[in-house]
Scaffold this motif. Structure first.
Motif, PDB file in Angstrom:
ATOM      1  N   UNK A  48     -12.302   0.759   7.921  1.00  0.00           N
ATOM      2  CA  UNK A  48     -11.794  -0.300   8.795  1.00  0.00           C
ATOM      3  C   UNK A  48     -12.704  -0.435   9.998  1.00  0.00           C
ATOM      4  N   UNK A  49     -13.158  -1.635  10.286  1.00  0.00           N
ATOM      5  CA  UNK A  49     -13.953  -1.935  11.470  1.00  0.00           C
ATOM      6  C   UNK A  49     -13.161  -2.860  12.376  1.00  0.00           C
ATOM      7  N   UNK A  50     -13.576  -2.902  13.633  1.00  0.00           N
ATOM      8  CA  UNK A  50     -12.983  -3.861  14.566  1.00  0.00           C
ATOM      9  C   UNK A  50     -13.380  -5.285  14.154  1.00  0.00           C
ATOM     10  N   UNK A  51     -12.527  -6.267  14.385  1.00  0.00           N
ATOM     11  CA  UNK A  51     -12.882  -7.648  14.007  1.00  0.00           C
ATOM     12  C   UNK A  51     -14.119  -8.157  14.714  1.00  0.00           C
ATOM     13  N   UNK A  52     -14.383  -7.626  15.896  1.00  0.00           N
ATOM     14  CA  UNK A  52     -15.543  -8.097  16.667  1.00  0.00           C
ATOM     15  C   UNK A  52     -16.659  -7.078  16.684  1.00  0.00           C
ATOM     16  N   UNK A  53     -16.690  -6.143  15.761  1.00  0.00           N
ATOM     17  CA  UNK A  53     -17.700  -5.078  15.797  1.00  0.00           C
ATOM     18  C   UNK A  53     -19.095  -5.617  15.572  1.00  0.00           C
ATOM     19  N   UNK A  54     -19.248  -6.629  14.727  1.00  0.00           N
ATOM     20  CA  UNK A  54     -20.570  -7.180  14.435  1.00  0.00           C
ATOM     21  C   UNK A  54     -20.876  -8.444  15.209  1.00  0.00           C
ATOM     22  N   UNK A  55     -20.076  -8.765  16.195  1.00  0.00           N
ATOM     23  CA  UNK A  55     -20.272  -9.977  16.990  1.00  0.00           C
ATOM     24  C   UNK A  55     -20.790  -9.594  18.361  1.00  0.00           C
ATOM     25  N   UNK A  56     -22.014  -9.975  18.705  1.00  0.00           N
ATOM     26  CA  UNK A  56     -22.511  -9.637  20.048  1.00  0.00           C
ATOM     27  C   UNK A  56     -21.778 -10.426  21.120  1.00  0.00           C
ATOM     28  N   UNK A  57     -21.471  -9.759  22.215  1.00  0.00           N
ATOM     29  CA  UNK A  57     -20.770 -10.374  23.343  1.00  0.00           C
ATOM     30  C   UNK A  57     -19.514 -11.109  22.833  1.00  0.00           C
ATOM     31  N   UNK A  58     -18.722 -10.400  22.135  1.00  0.00           N
ATOM     32  CA  UNK A  58     -17.502 -11.007  21.585  1.00  0.00           C
ATOM     33  C   UNK A  58     -16.533 -11.402  22.684  1.00  0.00           C
ATOM     34  N   UNK A  94       4.188   5.027 -22.974  1.00  0.00           N
ATOM     35  CA  UNK A  94       4.114   5.016 -21.516  1.00  0.00           C
ATOM     36  C   UNK A  94       3.448   3.714 -21.054  1.00  0.00           C
ATOM     37  N   UNK A  95       4.032   3.031 -20.073  1.00  0.00           N
ATOM     38  CA  UNK A  95       3.360   1.844 -19.530  1.00  0.00           C
ATOM     39  C   UNK A  95       2.023   2.220 -18.889  1.00  0.00           C
ATOM     40  N   UNK A  96       1.090   1.253 -18.929  1.00  0.00           N
ATOM     41  CA  UNK A  96      -0.218   1.462 -18.353  1.00  0.00           C
ATOM     42  C   UNK A  96      -0.304   0.749 -17.006  1.00  0.00           C
ATOM     43  N   UNK A  97      -0.897   1.422 -16.013  1.00  0.00           N
ATOM     44  CA  UNK A  97      -0.987   0.873 -14.652  1.00  0.00           C
ATOM     45  C   UNK A  97      -2.444   0.880 -14.228  1.00  0.00           C
ATOM     46  N   UNK A  98      -2.894  -0.230 -13.704  1.00  0.00           N
ATOM     47  CA  UNK A  98      -4.227  -0.359 -13.118  1.00  0.00           C
ATOM     48  C   UNK A  98      -4.081  -0.967 -11.743  1.00  0.00           C
ATOM     49  N   UNK A  99      -4.734  -0.355 -10.748  1.00  0.00           N
ATOM     50  CA  UNK A  99      -4.611  -0.850  -9.384  1.00  0.00           C
ATOM     51  C   UNK A  99      -5.995  -0.897  -8.748  1.00  0.00           C
ATOM     52  N   UNK A 100      -6.188  -1.896  -7.900  1.00  0.00           N
ATOM     53  CA  UNK A 100      -7.445  -2.068  -7.157  1.00  0.00           C
ATOM     54  C   UNK A 100      -7.114  -2.311  -5.705  1.00  0.00           C
ATOM     55  N   UNK A 101      -8.044  -1.867  -4.842  1.00  0.00           N
ATOM     56  CA  UNK A 101      -7.851  -2.013  -3.401  1.00  0.00           C
ATOM     57  C   UNK A 101      -9.234  -2.161  -2.787  1.00  0.00           C
ATOM     58  N   UNK A 102      -9.410  -3.065  -1.837  1.00  0.00           N
ATOM     59  CA  UNK A 102     -10.746  -3.235  -1.245  1.00  0.00           C
ATOM     60  C   UNK A 102     -11.195  -1.973  -0.510  1.00  0.00           C
ATOM     61  N   UNK A 103     -12.506  -1.786  -0.462  1.00  0.00           N
ATOM     62  CA  UNK A 103     -13.063  -0.588   0.199  1.00  0.00           C
ATOM     63  C   UNK A 103     -13.331  -0.804   1.679  1.00  0.00           C
ATOM     64  N   UNK A 104     -13.401  -2.054   2.124  1.00  0.00           N
ATOM     65  CA  UNK A 104     -13.662  -2.335   3.526  1.00  0.00           C
ATOM     66  C   UNK A 104     -12.657  -3.385   4.018  1.00  0.00           C
ATOM     67  N   UNK A 105     -12.384  -3.322   5.305  1.00  0.00           N
ATOM     68  CA  UNK A 105     -11.452  -4.249   5.908  1.00  0.00           C
ATOM     69  C   UNK A 105     -11.627  -4.300   7.403  1.00  0.00           C
ATOM     70  N   UNK A 106     -10.825  -5.103   8.057  1.00  0.00           N
ATOM     71  CA  UNK A 106     -10.863  -5.277   9.499  1.00  0.00           C
ATOM     72  C   UNK A 106      -9.549  -4.804  10.094  1.00  0.00           C
ATOM     73  N   UNK A 107      -9.635  -4.285  11.260  1.00  0.00           N
ATOM     74  CA  UNK A 107      -8.455  -3.798  11.945  1.00  0.00           C
ATOM     75  C   UNK A 107      -7.529  -4.964  12.290  1.00  0.00           C
ATOM     76  N   UNK A 108      -6.233  -4.812  11.961  1.00  0.00           N
ATOM     77  CA  UNK A 108      -5.252  -5.860  12.221  1.00  0.00           C
ATOM     78  C   UNK A 108      -5.158  -6.903  11.134  1.00  0.00           C
ATOM     79  N   UNK A 109      -5.990  -6.817  10.098  1.00  0.00           N
ATOM     80  CA  UNK A 109      -5.983  -7.764   9.001  1.00  0.00           C
ATOM     81  C   UNK A 109      -5.372  -7.100   7.775  1.00  0.00           C
ATOM     82  N   UNK A 110      -4.907  -7.906   6.833  1.00  0.00           N
ATOM     83  CA  UNK A 110      -4.253  -7.393   5.637  1.00  0.00           C
ATOM     84  C   UNK A 110      -5.265  -7.175   4.538  1.00  0.00           C
ATOM     85  N   UNK A 111      -5.078  -6.084   3.825  1.00  0.00           N
ATOM     86  CA  UNK A 111      -5.825  -5.785   2.606  1.00  0.00           C
ATOM     87  C   UNK A 111      -4.803  -5.712   1.472  1.00  0.00           C
ATOM     88  N   UNK A 112      -5.090  -6.389   0.363  1.00  0.00           N
ATOM     89  CA  UNK A 112      -4.103  -6.535  -0.712  1.00  0.00           C
ATOM     90  C   UNK A 112      -4.318  -5.469  -1.777  1.00  0.00           C
TER      91      UNK A 112
END
Length: 353
Positions: free
Chosen positions: A162-172, A36-54
């Motif tokens: 997923x967080x908003x892109x401007x969630x940590x930016x004051x007065x975005x 049987x072929x072996x498969x390993x996959x990884x995915x980031x745990x955090x990201x931004x809304x509207x941005x790509x996660x690979x």
């Protein structure tokens, strides 16, 4: 760019194949009795809304097996695609330069197996603003064996915060537009014009060189003018002696000497011997051998001997002797002139008159 589109298309084809077996979950299939072929996959745990996660997938399989044999692609109306979209994920447009990537490593000589890597960017698109927890459902990965059997492996389910892109930016504030991307268009008209100009310059240079070479070619020299007949030269020189002013200045010896040279040179050129270097006896001997000579030999001998007296005995002639010598010289030339020449001269005189 075309490879990215093929990768996306094959990926969706795999999703479509598996979705025909189960709508909401991925089902793994493999022939019995094979490795049987072996498969390993990884995915980031955090990201931004509207941005790509690979999603990074590494498949270790046999040498004769092919991961995603039909490439990567997507049918957006398939069940797996709809499940992924309902979970808050979507595939970016491959034409935008963010398509999936597929790479294969060489076969490991120790194990006889190889690794194929699949990088699949996924857009995180939650329903609303704020923080969201999205769950990526298992995705099918198709593997074709050398026998034609199809093996299906499934990735693990992954949780993405997923967080908003401007969630940590004051007065975005809204971000400015991105920098423009250069767009280069093929200028066909200019390319053709430069091509024709280059061809024209080469042809023109070759033509100019050919014309220059033709103009500078060695040319045949024009034939020299025909030599003047001896009687014309003799009469011309006697004419010069008559009008040289020698008699008026009492230069009788010089006058006699120039008349003598003109007659001797004429006789030599007319009858084929060197008249100036021949003595009087040599000249008379050469003329005696001629079958026809118009001047009586005693008269010519007396004229030449008188010239020798003036030249070698320092005898000074009188004015009358000089005039008689010139008249006698002209008579010798005219009498010995060929009759054909007299006829031509007479005809030319009639034409001019």
């Amino acid at each position: 760019m075309t490879g990215c589109r093929l990768l996306a298309l094959a990926f969706v084809c795999a999703l479509a194949v598996v979705s025909s077996r189960a709508r909401a979950e991925c089902v793994e299939t493999a022939p019995s009795g094979v490795d049987r072929p072996q498969l390993q996959d990884t995915f980031p745990s955090r990201g931004l809304s509207g941005y790509a996660a690979t999603l990074h997938v590494v498949v270790t399989h046999g040498q004769g097996e092919t991961v995603l044999p039909h490439g990567l692609g997507l049918q957006r109306e398939s069940d797996s695609a709809r499940d992924m979209k309902s979970a808050g994920f979507d595939l970016p447009d491959a034409m935008a330069g963010a398509g999936p990537q597929l790479s294969r490593l060489p076969v490991d000589p120790k194990t006889g197996r190889r690794e194929t890597t699949v990088d699949l960017p996924l857009l995180a698109l939650p329903d609303g603003p704020g923080r969201h927890v999205l769950t990526l459902p298992p995705l099918p990965i198709a593997i074709a064996r050398a026998s034609g059997d199809l093996v299906t492996l499934c990735t693990r389910a992954h949780v993405l915060v997923v967080d908003d892109p401007t969630a940590s930016t004051p007065e975005a504030r809204p971000l400015p537009n991105p920098l423009p991307r250069p767009q280069r268009e093929e200028w066909v008209a200019l390319k053709r014009a430069l091509g024709w100009a280059a061809i024209g310059s080469v042809v023109g240079s070759a033509l100019a060189w050919a014309v220059y070479s033709w103009l500078k070619r060695p040319r045949a020299e024009p034939p020299p003018p025909p030599p003047r007949v001896p009687w014309e030269v003799a009469l011309e020189r006697l004419y010069e002696v008559r009008h040289a002013g020698l008699l008026e200045t009492s230069r009788f010896s010089e006058f006699f000497d120039r008349v003598n040279d003109a007659v001797r040179e004429y006789l030599g050129a007319r009858y084929g011997f060197d008249g100036l270097e021949s003595t009087t006896d040599e000249t008379l001997t050469a003329l005696t051998r001629l079958p026809h000579f118009s001047v009586p030999m005693p008269e010519l001998a007396g004229f030449l001997q008188q010239c020798d007296l003036v030249k070698f005995a320092d005898v000074t002639p009188t004015l009358e002797e000089c005039q008689h010598a010139l008249t006698e010289a002209e008579r010798v030339v005219r009498v010995t002139t060929p009759l054909v020449h007299d006829h031509v001269v007479a005809s030319a005189a009639q034409v001019r008159s």
